[in-house]
Design an enzyme around this catalytic site. Structure first.
Site, PDB file in Angstrom:
ATOM      1  N   GLU A 154       0.846  -1.200   0.000  1.00  0.00           N
ATOM      2  CA  GLU A 154       0.000   0.000   0.000  1.00  0.00           C
ATOM      3  C   GLU A 154       0.878   1.246   0.000  1.00  0.00           C
ATOM      4  OE1 GLU A 154      -2.817   0.020   3.245  1.00  0.00           O
ATOM      5  OE2 GLU A 154      -3.798   1.842   2.507  1.00  0.00           O
TER       6      GLU A 154
ATOM      7  N   GLU B  93      -5.950  -9.224   3.527  1.00  0.00           N
ATOM      8  CA  GLU B  93      -5.122  -8.561   4.546  1.00  0.00           C
ATOM      9  C   GLU B  93      -5.101  -9.460   5.769  1.00  0.00           C
ATOM     10  OE1 GLU B  93      -5.774  -4.388   5.398  1.00  0.00           O
ATOM     11  OE2 GLU B  93      -6.343  -4.001   3.311  1.00  0.00           O
TER      12      GLU B  93
ATOM     13  N   ASN C  12     -12.316  -1.241  -0.813  1.00  0.00           N
ATOM     14  CA  ASN C  12     -11.589  -1.856   0.309  1.00  0.00           C
ATOM     15  C   ASN C  12     -12.255  -1.431   1.611  1.00  0.00           C
ATOM     16  OD1 ASN C  12      -9.072  -2.885   1.828  1.00  0.00           O
ATOM     17  ND2 ASN C  12      -9.216  -0.738   2.484  1.00  0.00           N
ATOM     18  N   GLU C  13     -12.475  -2.380   2.482  1.00  0.00           N
ATOM     19  CA  GLU C  13     -13.064  -2.083   3.798  1.00  0.00           C
ATOM     20  C   GLU C  13     -14.183  -1.042   3.658  1.00  0.00           C
ATOM     21  OE1 GLU C  13     -10.096  -1.526   6.897  1.00  0.00           O
ATOM     22  OE2 GLU C  13      -9.364  -3.556   6.587  1.00  0.00           O
TER      23      GLU C  13
ATOM     24  N   TYR D  66      -6.596  -9.212  11.336  1.00  0.00           N
ATOM     25  CA  TYR D  66      -5.297  -8.918  11.962  1.00  0.00           C
ATOM     26  C   TYR D  66      -5.292  -9.464  13.376  1.00  0.00           C
ATOM     27  CZ  TYR D  66      -4.231  -5.608   8.214  1.00  0.00           C
ATOM     28  OH  TYR D  66      -3.945  -5.042   7.000  1.00  0.00           O
TER      29      TYR D  66
ATOM     30  N   GLN E 271       2.150  -6.071   5.525  1.00  0.00           N
ATOM     31  CA  GLN E 271       2.371  -5.700   4.138  1.00  0.00           C
ATOM     32  C   GLN E 271       3.829  -6.017   3.782  1.00  0.00           C
ATOM     33  OE1 GLN E 271       1.123  -1.737   3.096  1.00  0.00           O
ATOM     34  NE2 GLN E 271      -0.858  -1.952   4.114  1.00  0.00           N
TER      35      GLN E 271
HETATM   36  O1  AHR Z   1      -2.896  -2.617   6.272  1.00  0.00           O
HETATM   37  C1  AHR Z   1      -3.184  -1.417   6.905  1.00  0.00           C
HETATM   38  C2  AHR Z   1      -4.657  -1.039   6.814  1.00  0.00           C
HETATM   39  O2  AHR Z   1      -5.423  -1.972   7.526  1.00  0.00           O
HETATM   40  C3  AHR Z   1      -5.260  -1.051   5.433  1.00  0.00           C
HETATM   41  O3  AHR Z   1      -5.041   0.120   4.741  1.00  0.00           O
HETATM   42  C4  AHR Z   1      -6.714  -1.226   5.717  1.00  0.00           C
HETATM   43  O4  AHR Z   1      -7.387  -1.864   4.673  1.00  0.00           O
HETATM   44  C5  AHR Z   1      -6.729  -2.002   7.026  1.00  0.00           C
HETATM   45  O5  AHR Z   1      -7.569  -1.438   7.963  1.00  0.00           O
END
Ligand code: AHR
Length: 491
Positions: free
Chosen positions: A25, A297, A172-173, A240, A346
């Site tokens: 990103e 992600e 995205n999101e 995450y 990332q």
């Molecule tokens: O990876 C960091 C961020 O986490 C991304 O931009 C977003 O899609 C997520 O919340």
């Protein structure tokens, strides 16, 4: 002692190589400095892409790269990133540190990077602040070979032939930074945008990815499937992990104790439940398993390193992250009938990276070496396998061994095992049904849970040949140490 059974007669799903994908990103030093330094840089580069990082990613056979975001994708206007660099519009990267984005890395540079890496492109389009027309023009610009305004513009900017876009993400999101939409609102947007993602070359279909849920938001998945099942090819999922205390503090990447270690692993292993519950919904609406689950992600998210910009999400990476990577990749392999792409967040210098850079220096993280150990699983066939497990980490109750086994086209069995215990090794007694072993080679990544590489000591954590096992005709017995990831190549 644990019993470990691998059954080569039970051939399950194909493990798509794209499960081993990455995400880059416009965030902190991922693109700029991490991947792209510009042609005038003193750091060795080819057309601006830094050679050390490109070579390292080629070595782990990076199959696919997602770009340009993340949250950044929903404020990215692709036309600002084409044409002569000095004329490109500057913008504020409002999500990530409020820094000025000069758009010197745009569409042409991204495809140059993919070509150097030999990987597929996964582009994420802008739904949050873009328009259908803008997205539709981008697809035409990238993939149309005939005469049109967009294809001509691409040619004027120096690229005659179109590129191949394997995957295209529609927002995205969108439940968060991509527009704070309700699922009912997004699904209406999705249906509209998806209509205008054209396949200009019928041999090169663009695989459309709908913006899926935030981790365990099953309602989001259900609404999308109820209202657009037939128009969805891939459904994304973000998850995450990281320690999180009551103050919302994420904990530090290298400075942690056994309690933080197991707390993080607890959050990491939730991925299995999350996948299973989304898969149950998918199986209900799509019993033929046409729709792919795309975990675009995933990874560990800690506090940023001291003295770094909080908006840049720069964190170190230890053996704990290697264990997390191995847990996730083994789980993705086991769910490969649905999970057909995953992108760790990332690639460089942001969150759970495989490489970190400091000026001209680069280090490879423990997570990098897990991708290296697992690379033989790419495009192999998942085999039935089972380990008599136990739990570690006291009240955290963490599964001790995460494993998966697969068969490559040339009949080799690949087995990868992670021992999540930070203190206890154990003997593994493996039996392989109806298979006569002629040789086994193994490599191990191990260390204390906090072990990591630094720019002064880049070799502290790296895989070594593993020889602590004895081979029988139908299996092997191995002594696995604590906190390790092992890969066996069985012929
Ligand atoms: O990876 C960091 C961020 O986490 C991304 O931009 C977003 O899609 C997520 O919340």
């Amino acid at each position: 002692m644990k019993k470990y059974l691998i059954n080569p007669n039970q051939k399950l799903s194909k493990i798509s190589r794209d499960i081993y994908g990455h995400f880059s990103e416009h965030l902190g030093r991922c693109i700029y400095e991490g991947l792209y330094v510009g042609e005038d840089s003193e750091i060795p580069n080819v057309k601006g892409m830094r050679c050390d990082v490109v070579n390292a990613l080629k070595e782990i056979r990076i199959p696919v790269l997602r770009w340009p975001g993340g949250c950044f994708a929903d404020e990215y206007h692709w036309m600002d990133g084409i044409g002569p660099k000095e004329k490109r519009k500057k913008m504020v990267n409002t999500h990530w540190g409020g820094v000025t984005e000069d758009n010197s890395f745009g569409t042409h540079e991204f495809f140059e990077l993919c070509e150097q890496l030999g990987c597929e492109a996964y582009i994420n389009g802008n739904v949050g602040s873009g328009t259908v027309r803008e997205m539709c023009d981008w697809v035409e610009y990238m993939t149309f070979d005939g005469i049109s305004a967009m294809a001509d513009l691409r040619r004027k900017n120096g690229r005659d032939k179109p590129w191949r876009v394997k995957y295209f993400g529609i927002g995205n999101e969108t439940w968060g930074c991509g527009g704070h939409m309700l699922p009912e609102d997004y699904v209406a947007e999705y249906r509209k945008y998806e209509t205008y993602i054209r396949d200009y070359d019928s041999n090169k279909h663009i695989f459309r990815v709908a913006c899926g849920p935030d981790s365990d938001n099953y309602h989001w998945t259900e609404v999308l499937l109820q209202k657009a099942e037939s128009r969805i090819e891939g459904l994304s999922l973000h998850y995450y992990c990281g320690p999180m205390n009551h103050e919302g503090d994420r904990g530090h990447a290298t400075d942690f104790d056994a309690d933080d270690y197991y707390g993080t692993l607890k959050r990491s292993e939730k991925i299995e439940e999350i996948l299973t519950r989304h898969e149950n919904l998918l199986d209900h609406y799509d019993p033929k398993k046409r729709i792919a689950l795309i975990v675009d992600e995933w990874g560990a998210w800690y506090k940023v390193e001291k003295g770094t910009n909080p908006g840049f999400l720069y964190q170190q990476n230890t053996m704990r992250d290697a264990i997390i990577a191995a847990m996730n990749l083994n789980v993705f392999n086991k769910h490969s009938d649905r999970v057909r792409m995953a992108n760790i967040a990332q690639t460089v210098n942001v969150l759970q990276s495989v490489a970190l850079t400091d000026g001209e220096k680069m280090l490879l993280t423990p997570t990098y070496y897990v991708f290296k150990l697992f690379r033989e699983h790419q495009d192999s066939t998942l085999l039935g396998s089972f380990i008599t497990n136990s739990k570690v980490g006291g009240e955290y109750n963490i599964t001790k061994f995460y494993e998966s086994a697969s068969l490559t086209d040339d009949g080799t069995i690949i087995s990868t095992i992670a021992n999540t215990s930070e203190s206890e090794g154990e003997t593994i007694d493996c039996q392989i049904a109806d298979f006569r072993i002629s040789s086994i080679e193994a490599e191990i990544l191990s260390g204390d849970m906090n072990d990591h590489n630094t720019f002064d000591d880049t070799e502290n954590v790296k895989p070594k040949p593993f020889t602590d096992f004895t081979v029988r005709a139908d299996g092997f017995t191995a002594e696995l140490p604590a906190c390790c990831v092992v890969r066996f190549i069985i012929k």
